[in-house]
Design a protein around this motif. Structure first.
Motif, short mmCIF file in Angstrom:
data_model
loop_
_atom_site.label_atom_id
_atom_site.label_comp_id
_atom_site.label_asym_id
_atom_site.label_seq_id
_atom_site.Cartn_x
_atom_site.Cartn_y
_atom_site.Cartn_z
N VAL A 80 0.85 -1.19 0.00
CA VAL A 80 0.00 0.00 0.00
C VAL A 80 0.89 1.23 0.00
CG1 VAL A 80 -1.91 -1.13 1.21
CG2 VAL A 80 -0.17 0.08 2.51
N SER A 81 0.30 2.38 -0.21
CA SER A 81 1.03 3.65 -0.17
C SER A 81 0.48 4.52 0.95
CB SER A 81 0.90 4.40 -1.49
OG SER A 81 1.57 3.71 -2.51
N PHE A 82 1.38 5.12 1.70
CA PHE A 82 1.02 6.09 2.74
C PHE A 82 1.12 7.47 2.13
CE2 PHE A 82 3.16 2.63 5.11
CZ PHE A 82 2.11 2.24 5.92
N GLU B 18 4.08 10.43 -1.34
CA GLU B 18 3.61 9.05 -1.22
C GLU B 18 4.78 8.14 -0.93
OE1 GLU B 18 0.90 7.26 -3.79
OE2 GLU B 18 -0.43 8.98 -3.89
N LEU B 19 4.60 7.30 0.08
CA LEU B 19 5.63 6.35 0.50
C LEU B 19 5.01 4.96 0.50
CD1 LEU B 19 8.49 5.85 1.65
CD2 LEU B 19 7.49 6.16 3.93
N PHE C 160 9.46 -0.47 4.44
CA PHE C 160 9.83 -1.66 5.20
C PHE C 160 10.95 -2.48 4.56
CE2 PHE C 160 5.28 -1.12 6.52
CZ PHE C 160 5.55 -0.79 7.84
N GLU C 161 11.53 -2.00 3.47
CA GLU C 161 12.56 -2.75 2.77
C GLU C 161 13.73 -3.10 3.70
OE1 GLU C 161 14.81 -2.53 -1.49
OE2 GLU C 161 14.40 -0.65 -0.47
#
Length: 66
Positions: free
Chosen positions: A13-15, A25-26, A32-33
């Motif tokens: 998903v994107s935050f 957008e993250l 979490f990579e």
């Protein structure tokens, strides 16, 4: 019933994050990579009006391993 989701990937998903220069957008993939993710929930006692007292106790007893 609680389920063990150990080893499963984090959903993609994107935050949307607001910054001083606008929206950014993250994606969960970027965020979490190469990290281990632990997700947990806290009871409703951590919401207002109880949050100040309860959160203080939680933070005092919180331990991490470096």
């Amino acid at each position: 019933m609680l389920f063990n989701h150990e080893g499963r990937p984090v959903p993609q998903v994107s935050f949307r994050i607001v910054t001083a220069v606008g929206w950014y957008e993250l994606s969960t993939a970027d965020f979490f990579e190469h990290k281990t993710v632990v997700a947990f929930a806290v009871p409703g006692a951590f919401t207002c009006p109880h949050s100040l007292g309860r959160t203080h106790t939680f933070l005092n007893n919180y331990q991490t391993e470096d």
